[in-house]
Design an enzyme around this catalytic site. Structure first.
Site, PDB file in Angstrom:
ATOM      1  N   GLU A  41       9.504  43.395  23.177  1.00 46.27           N
ATOM      2  CA  GLU A  41       9.223  43.235  24.570  1.00 46.27           C
ATOM      3  C   GLU A  41       8.428  42.799  24.611  1.00 46.27           C
ATOM      4  OE1 GLU A  41       9.185  44.800  21.218  1.00 46.27           O
ATOM      5  OE2 GLU A  41       6.881  45.532  20.529  1.00 46.27           O
ATOM      6  N   HIS A  53      14.588  50.736  24.921  1.00 43.72           N
ATOM      7  CA  HIS A  53      13.647  50.618  23.581  1.00 43.72           C
ATOM      8  C   HIS A  53      12.652  49.663  24.273  1.00 43.72           C
ATOM      9  CE1 HIS A  53      12.873  50.060  19.347  1.00 43.72           C
ATOM     10  NE2 HIS A  53      12.662  48.485  19.739  1.00 43.72           N
ATOM     11  N   GLU A  54      13.024  48.415  24.593  1.00 42.41           N
ATOM     12  CA  GLU A  54      12.175  47.368  24.493  1.00 42.41           C
ATOM     13  C   GLU A  54      10.940  48.097  26.145  1.00 42.41           C
ATOM     14  OE1 GLU A  54      11.475  45.472  22.826  1.00 42.41           O
ATOM     15  OE2 GLU A  54      13.852  45.536  21.621  1.00 42.41           O
ATOM     16  N   HIS A  66       8.494  50.488  24.673  1.00 40.83           N
ATOM     17  CA  HIS A  66       7.086  49.425  23.994  1.00 40.83           C
ATOM     18  C   HIS A  66       6.270  49.155  25.245  1.00 40.83           C
ATOM     19  CE1 HIS A  66       8.540  48.387  19.849  1.00 40.83           C
ATOM     20  NE2 HIS A  66       9.288  47.909  20.414  1.00 40.83           N
ATOM     21  N   GLU A  81       7.285  51.138  15.952  1.00 48.24           N
ATOM     22  CA  GLU A  81       8.380  51.473  16.271  1.00 48.24           C
ATOM     23  C   GLU A  81       8.915  52.476  16.075  1.00 48.24           C
ATOM     24  OE1 GLU A  81      10.060  48.464  16.775  1.00 48.24           O
ATOM     25  OE2 GLU A  81       9.252  46.921  17.324  1.00 48.24           O
ATOM     26  N   ASP A  91       6.798  39.773   8.455  1.00 47.46           N
ATOM     27  CA  ASP A  91       8.014  40.031   9.067  1.00 47.46           C
ATOM     28  C   ASP A  91       9.304  40.656   7.153  1.00 47.46           C
ATOM     29  OD1 ASP A  91      10.414  39.593  11.138  1.00 47.46           O
ATOM     30  OD2 ASP A  91      10.918  37.972   9.693  1.00 47.46           O
ATOM     31  N   TYR A  99      11.089  51.972  12.299  1.00 49.54           N
ATOM     32  CA  TYR A  99      11.908  52.876  13.754  1.00 49.54           C
ATOM     33  C   TYR A  99      12.934  54.432  13.172  1.00 49.54           C
ATOM     34  CZ  TYR A  99      12.317  47.592  14.935  1.00 49.54           C
ATOM     35  OH  TYR A  99      12.051  46.374  15.133  1.00 49.54           O
TER      36      TYR A  99
HETATM   37  N1  BES Z   1       9.665  44.372  18.848  1.00 50.13           N
HETATM   38  C1  BES Z   1      10.779  44.580  18.220  1.00 50.13           C
HETATM   39  C2  BES Z   1      11.647  43.352  17.857  1.00 50.13           C
HETATM   40  C3  BES Z   1      10.545  43.003  16.911  1.00 50.13           C
HETATM   41  C4  BES Z   1      10.015  43.055  15.515  1.00 50.13           C
HETATM   42  C5  BES Z   1      10.369  41.590  16.490  1.00 50.13           C
HETATM   43  C6  BES Z   1       9.631  43.100  14.231  1.00 50.13           C
HETATM   44  C7  BES Z   1       9.645  40.639  15.220  1.00 50.13           C
HETATM   45  C8  BES Z   1       8.664  41.461  14.247  1.00 50.13           C
HETATM   46  C9  BES Z   1      11.634  44.805  19.074  1.00 50.13           C
HETATM   47  O1  BES Z   1      11.505  46.001  19.751  1.00 50.13           O
HETATM   48  C10 BES Z   1      13.582  45.843  18.704  1.00 50.13           C
HETATM   49  O2  BES Z   1      12.865  46.250  17.977  1.00 50.13           O
HETATM   50  N2  BES Z   1      13.990  45.090  18.454  1.00 50.13           N
HETATM   51  C11 BES Z   1      15.837  45.320  17.858  1.00 50.13           C
HETATM   52  C12 BES Z   1      15.965  46.234  19.570  1.00 50.13           C
HETATM   53  C13 BES Z   1      16.292  48.003  19.614  1.00 50.13           C
HETATM   54  C14 BES Z   1      16.717  48.469  20.246  1.00 50.13           C
HETATM   55  C15 BES Z   1      16.123  48.596  18.166  1.00 50.13           C
HETATM   56  C16 BES Z   1      16.371  44.190  17.621  1.00 50.13           C
HETATM   57  O3  BES Z   1      15.788  43.874  18.423  1.00 50.13           O
HETATM   58  O4  BES Z   1      17.636  44.600  17.546  1.00 50.13           O
HETATM   59 ZN    ZN Z   2      10.922  48.260  19.104  1.00 46.18          ZN
END
Ligand code: BES
Ligand code: ZN
Length: 634
Positions: A295, A319-320, A323, A342, A401, A409
């Protein structure tokens, strides 16, 4: 200085500090509960000491050398400093020189290397307002992925993108890399003149003649939201405020896929208030991008695996986009509070999807999410990480991470859905809208959110709700309101018919969407005969599917049943796609057998250099990868 710090602490924390004797004067004012405050909480994932000195603005002046795979430049900062030193985060950076506004060089030290990188301590005269750091990136700058022309769609020019979340921005910019520290930024970026640069800021839509670009992000953001992409990019508008960037051969397809973006933005605003960032664009990156989406403000970074050709995977854009409120406007103060980013975003994403595609669609999306949650919680328990099934995490001493799972989520979303069910939608929507307005451009801790929830939702509405069980407890609380889907019941009936002997092509699958196919694939019998797998593939063409969600679920079934005919496709997929969410289940299924383990090692040996560092880190551990010689039989 100390009194302002104390004033900004949440009350319990400041009382604790006073008891410990490291606080300020005892008459320090305590915060009024409803007052928007920026809590200066302890972030154990940053070396910065914002109470002593913090950055308020960054002017980045960099050159991107695609051939040498290096960024070189100067980061200039505006500071608010009360101490005679300022501490930055760095990781994998070479610091060349640190100087004051008048050019005087100042002393600095780099601390020991830990999983947080190296603290850069700069000695500054008291009252310093501006500082410059000349630096360059190195091989261990893991935010950066440098792609050769062969790793792009158009295969002519190289490509670069960054990934900052959670603690990677420090690997390409010396910065105070804590989500609780916000600053505005401007950037001057020089790239080869055949390429275009875009950032999480106001962006160009065309290439410049000389490869020089300037950017402005006028709202204060945390470091993890600074992002850069460089490539032979084209832009295609979608609506008034929305558009898409991608390589030339991809951009039209992407614009078609994301046609609903402007409507999504309008729906989001109707739910939770104005979009405050100006434009909302998406850049579709090459397939090695390790996430589905990221995002980055004004410019979401996205994987091309959502270009299914039928607009069926656009919930990711919702989703993004969501954010832009939950995460970018009101930001988790530390990575322990990740669920505030999330969980709220999944809830918001579902509401946008419901507004655009209807309640049935949203129901299926929620049930798929709940399935992911249950699987994740079981895995975490089995691996001895039951405490990571809490919403409020404790990631101290670990790379954040490693604890960022479906729990934040889906359990986060379930908590909000449960609250919605208790007070009714209109009341809950008003509460959320007020929450975003009250804390816009601030950071939020779990404690502070709970206090706000009690005062503004639970108490005024006389609601009984055990907040602590939700935020501090493990597993899913008994009162969780979980979605159901009638359309999935129909899918389950067809699976039952097939397992009883009805041929695949006779099943009633007409009109099924991607979600129904996902549910179908996830609920196939664990063990199937070669005839059964062929029957399915001949009827539905799964191996040839261009839909990554469908393909990955299918390939998992094929691996589990050792279905040779799918292995070419699997090999090709693992060698091109770097999205960690797909790589982890595929490699995990592979390594469950000896034959599969060998295949996984062989594929990984060739594919590893295509993956971004965040995927490599996870997979090296999963596959116990040692960069050793190939096994004897090769
Ligand atoms: N912010 C996250 C990606 C992220 C999370 C990067 C933790 C680094 C550390 C992003 O918004 C996200 O959640 N992406 C998901 C997709 C979403 C539709 C659930 C993904 O990348 O799968
Ligand atoms: Zn996210």
């Amino acid at each position: 200085m100390t009194s302002t710090v104390i004033k900004n602490f949440p009350s319990a924390f400041s009382v604790l500090l006073l008891i410990l004797g490291c606080g300020g004067p005892s008459d320090a004012p305590l915060p009024l509960p409803a007052e928007p405050l920026e809590p200066k909480v302890m972030d154990t994932h940053s070396n910065a000491r914002p109470n002593e000195a913090r950055i308020t603005h960054l002017d980045l002046d960099i050159t991107v050398d695609m051939a040498a795979e290096r960024i070189t430049g100067v980061a200039n900062y505006d500071l608010e400093a009360t101490a005679d030193r300022i501490v930055f985060d760095t990781d994998g950076l070479s610091i060349e020189r640190v100087s004051l506004a008048d050019g005087t060089e100042v002393e600095f030290e780099l601390g020991d290397s830990t999983f947080l990188g190296r603290a850069l301590t700069v000695h500054i005269p008291k009252g310093t307002k501006r500082l410059s750091i000349a630096y360059h990136t190195g091989e261990r700058s893991s935010a950066l992925q440098w792609l050769s022309p062969q790793q792009t769609a158009d295969r002519v020019h190289p490509f670069l993108f960054t990934q900052g979340q959670a603690i990677l921005t420090r690997t390409w910019i010396p910065v105070q890399d804590s989500p609780g520290i916000r600053f505005t930024y401007n950037a001057s970026v020089r790239v080869p003149k055949e390429l275009m640069a875009v950032m999480s800021a106001a962006n160009p839509t065309e290439r410049t003649a000389d490869g020089a670009y300037t950017f402005r992000m006028e709202h204060p953001i945390p470091a993890y939201l600074i992002a850069l992409a460089v490539g032979d990019l084209a832009f295609e508008p979608i609506g008034e405020r929305t558009g898409v960037y991608a390589e030339r051969s991809v951009v039209k397809k992407a614009a078609w896929e994301f046609a609903d973006m402007e409507r999504m933005l309008e729906s989001a605003e109707a739910l939770y208030g104005p979009y405050r960032w100006g434009r909302y664009d998406v850049i579709v990156l090459p397939p090695s991008f390790p996430f589905g989406g990221m995002e980055n403000p004004r410019l979401t970074f996205a994987t091309p695996t959502i270009l299914a050709g039928d607009r069926s995977l656009t919930a990711l854009v919702a989703h993004e986009m969501a954010h832009s409120w939950s995460g970018n406007l009101v930001t988790n103060a530390t990575w322990n509070d990740f669920w505030l980013n999330e969980g709220f975003t999944v809830y918001f994403e579902h509401r946008i999807c419901e507004a655009i595609y209807g309640a049935d669609h949203m129901g299926m999306l929620s049930v798929l999410g709940a399935q992911d949650l249950m699987a994740t919680m079981e895995r975490l328990k089995a691996e001895g990480h039951a405490s990571d099934t809490r919403l409020h995490l404790d990631v101290t001493g670990r790379n954040p991470d490693d604890a960022m799972t479906e729990v934040a989520y889906e359990k986060g979303c379930a908590m909000l859905r449960t609250l919605e069910a208790k007070v009714g939608r209109p009341v809950f929507d008003a509460f959320l809208r007020n929450y975003f307005d009250t804390y816009a451009f601030q950071s939020m801790t779990t404690e502070r959110f709970i206090a706000h929830l009690r005062e503004h939702l639970l108490e005024p509405n006389n609601v009984t709700f055990d907040v602590e069980t939700w935020t501090e407890g493990e597993g899913l609380p008994a009162d969780a309101v979980m979605a159901t889907s009638d359309r999935f019941k129909l899918v389950e009936a067809e699976i039952a018919r097939w397992t009883m002997g009805t041929k695949a092509r006779e099943l009633a699958t007409k009109g099924w969407t991607t979600f129904e196919w996902m549910h179908f694939l996830r609920h196939l019998p664990a063990t199937m005969s070669t005839e059964q797998i062929k029957d399915l593939d001949e009827a539905f063409g799964f191996t040839a599917s261009g839909n990554a969600e469908v393909l990955v679920a299918w390939l998992q079934s094929c691996i589990r049943n050792d279905h040779d005919a799918a292995y070419n496709k699997l090999d090709q997929f693992l060698n091109t796609v770097g999205r960690r969410k797909y790589l982890v289940p595929l490699y995990t299924d592979l390594i469950a057998t000896e034959k599969g383990r060998l295949m996984a090692q062989t594929i990984y040996r060739s594919a590893r250099s295509n993956y971004h560092a965040v995927s490599v880190r996870t997979l090296d551990e999963l596959l116990a990868w040692k960069d050793s010689k190939p096994p004897a039989r090769f």
